[in-house]
Design a protein around this motif. Structure first.
Motif, short mmCIF file in Angstrom:
data_model
loop_
_atom_site.label_atom_id
_atom_site.label_comp_id
_atom_site.label_asym_id
_atom_site.label_seq_id
_atom_site.Cartn_x
_atom_site.Cartn_y
_atom_site.Cartn_z
N VAL A 1 0.87 -1.18 0.00
CA VAL A 1 0.00 0.00 0.00
C VAL A 1 0.90 1.22 0.00
CG1 VAL A 1 -1.85 1.23 1.20
CG2 VAL A 1 -1.71 -1.27 1.34
N VAL A 2 0.74 2.08 -1.01
CA VAL A 2 1.60 3.25 -1.15
C VAL A 2 1.55 4.12 0.10
CG1 VAL A 2 -0.21 4.67 -2.22
CG2 VAL A 2 2.18 5.15 -2.72
N MET A 3 2.65 4.77 0.42
CA MET A 3 2.69 5.67 1.56
C MET A 3 1.64 6.77 1.40
SD MET A 3 4.15 6.48 4.48
CE MET A 3 5.71 5.59 4.52
N HIS A 4 0.79 6.93 2.43
CA HIS A 4 -0.31 7.89 2.34
C HIS A 4 -0.81 8.21 3.75
CE1 HIS A 4 -2.50 4.18 3.04
NE2 HIS A 4 -3.57 4.89 3.35
N TYR A 5 -1.65 9.24 3.85
CA TYR A 5 -2.44 9.43 5.06
C TYR A 5 -3.90 9.48 4.64
CZ TYR A 5 -2.48 14.43 3.72
OH TYR A 5 -2.63 15.62 3.05
N ASP A 6 -4.80 9.31 5.58
CA ASP A 6 -6.22 9.18 5.24
C ASP A 6 -6.85 10.53 4.99
OD1 ASP A 6 -5.82 6.53 5.53
OD2 ASP A 6 -7.18 6.23 7.21
N MET A 7 -7.63 10.61 3.93
CA MET A 7 -8.24 11.86 3.51
C MET A 7 -9.16 12.44 4.57
SD MET A 7 -10.15 12.59 -0.12
CE MET A 7 -8.59 12.57 -1.02
N ASP A 8 -9.81 11.57 5.36
CA ASP A 8 -10.73 12.07 6.39
C ASP A 8 -10.04 12.30 7.74
OD1 ASP A 8 -10.31 9.50 7.28
OD2 ASP A 8 -12.41 8.88 7.19
N LEU A 9 -8.71 12.12 7.77
CA LEU A 9 -7.89 12.39 8.96
C LEU A 9 -8.37 11.64 10.20
CD1 LEU A 9 -7.28 16.25 8.61
CD2 LEU A 9 -6.03 14.36 7.56
N ALA A 10 -8.93 10.46 9.99
CA ALA A 10 -9.43 9.66 11.11
C ALA A 10 -8.29 9.12 11.96
CB ALA A 10 -10.28 8.50 10.59
N ASN A 11 -8.58 8.88 13.25
CA ASN A 11 -7.73 8.06 14.09
C ASN A 11 -8.11 6.61 13.81
OD1 ASN A 11 -6.37 10.07 16.07
ND2 ASN A 11 -8.53 10.69 16.08
N ASN A 12 -7.13 5.80 13.41
CA ASN A 12 -7.40 4.43 13.01
C ASN A 12 -6.95 3.43 14.07
OD1 ASN A 12 -8.56 4.95 10.49
ND2 ASN A 12 -6.56 5.14 9.51
N HIS B 1 1.19 6.26 6.47
CA HIS B 1 1.42 4.84 6.67
C HIS B 1 1.65 4.11 5.34
CE1 HIS B 1 -2.85 5.91 7.12
NE2 HIS B 1 -3.16 4.79 6.50
N PHE B 2 2.63 3.22 5.37
CA PHE B 2 2.94 2.29 4.28
C PHE B 2 2.79 0.89 4.82
CE2 PHE B 2 6.17 -0.70 2.80
CZ PHE B 2 5.94 -0.74 1.43
N ILE B 3 2.21 -0.01 4.02
CA ILE B 3 1.98 -1.37 4.48
C ILE B 3 2.45 -2.37 3.43
CG2 ILE B 3 0.22 -3.08 5.11
CD1 ILE B 3 -1.42 -0.74 6.26
N LYS B 4 3.17 -3.38 3.88
CA LYS B 4 3.52 -4.51 3.02
C LYS B 4 2.98 -5.79 3.65
CE LYS B 4 7.31 -7.27 1.17
NZ LYS B 4 8.76 -7.55 1.20
N TYR B 5 2.24 -6.55 2.87
CA TYR B 5 1.69 -7.81 3.34
C TYR B 5 2.78 -8.90 3.24
CZ TYR B 5 -3.01 -5.79 3.26
OH TYR B 5 -4.13 -5.01 3.51
#
Length: 289
Positions: free
Chosen positions: A139-150, A222-226
């Motif tokens: 998953v490409v490095m990004h932040y969430d558009m709605d700025l939620a706490n995840n 956040h960036f994620i690798k499975y």
């Protein structure tokens, strides 16, 4: 040369008061190892269980190919029944991912398998979502558009996570008019010759295992690798401050629509322009000519 990353703290028996004081209010990430131990999902949720409970549900899948030309970002690669996707996952590495799959709408009985944690946080209960990915997918490095706490609960497999706080944005090759870093950059193996500012960014990393809960604060990259086929649940808490609400509205109403409009009008020239600008701005921020 490598990324400057420290381990995300791991905690057990974390009280509501300690979570709020040590992590939520100061906007810091943490992994809570035992938060899901008493949930049915902790014991039940595996791919065979989802094949039984949701195998016929048709799910949208996304691949790792960057959008080109006049394509909208995040285009669907294919739609298949969940059970067919599980078969794909079990055959071996694949970049096909299922993300932001609304559990409440598609498999409402499964919401009985988990609880909203008592952490002093108000959750947005209309949107419990699943994230599933195949071995090797990223998953490409990004932040969430709605700025939620995840709050990200991992139940199947393991995944590598890299986080950066908002104050490192200037070093991450953020693409203008978006909430992503340059898609060509592989944060699992970055090219520091081409993207030298990444070596100066200070972030965090972890590998999530079965039962781990990762708290990703609002606006964190956040960036994620499975590392293996993996299935996770995310519960979200939306921002309350007027400043963040204003930024969310700007993201949803202006940034996203403007970017998609320019993609349609200028195609690949728009994407290439944004990437050149991302490199120029980031290297300038890092003092690199």
């Amino acid at each position: 040369m490598q990324l400057d990353l420290q381990n995300i703290p791991r905690r057990k028996n974390l009280s509501k008061e300690d979570f709020l004081r040590e992590y939520f209010k100061p906007n810091k990430p943490v992994i809570i190892e035992d938060l899901t131990a008493n949930w049915p999902a902790y014991h039940k949720w595996n791919f065979d269980y989802f094949r039984e409970k949701a195998g016929e549900v048709v799910v949208p899948l996304y691949d790792g190919k960057p959008a080109k030309g006049r394509q909208n970002s995040h285009g669907i690669a294919m739609k298949v029944p969940f059970k067919e996707y599980i078969d794909i996952l079990k055959k071996g590495p694949t970049d096909l991912r299922m993300f932001f799959f609304n559990l409440l709408q598609n498999c409402p009985e499964l919401i009985n398998d988990f609880q909203y944690p008592d952490l002093g946080v108000k959750f947005f209960k209309k949107l419990p979502v699943l994230f599933v990915g195949g071995e090797g997918s990223k998953v490409v490095m990004h932040y969430d558009m709605d700025l939620a706490n995840n709050f990200h609960f991992n139940f199947v497999g393991k995944k590598k996570v890299i986080l950066y706080p908002p104050d490192q944005t200037g070093l991450l090759y953020k693409v203008p008019y978006s909430i992503v870093s340059m898609e060509i950059i592989d944060m699992d193996d970055p090219d520091f010759d081409k993207y030298p500012a990444l070596a100066k960014a200070k972030g965090f990393e972890a590998t999530l295992q079965h039962g781990d809960t990762l708290y990703i604060p609002s606006h964190w990259w956040h960036f994620i690798k499975y590392e293996s086929p993996s299935l996770s649940l995310t519960l979200r808490s939306l921002p309350k401050s007027p400043k963040k609400i204003a930024e969310v509205l700007n993201n949803l109403l202006f940034v996203r629509n403007y970017d998609n409009l320019m993609r349609k009008l200028r195609g690949q020239k728009w994407i290439d322009y944004k990437n050149r600008l991302a490199v120029k701005r980031t290297n300038r921020n890092a003092g690199i000519e």
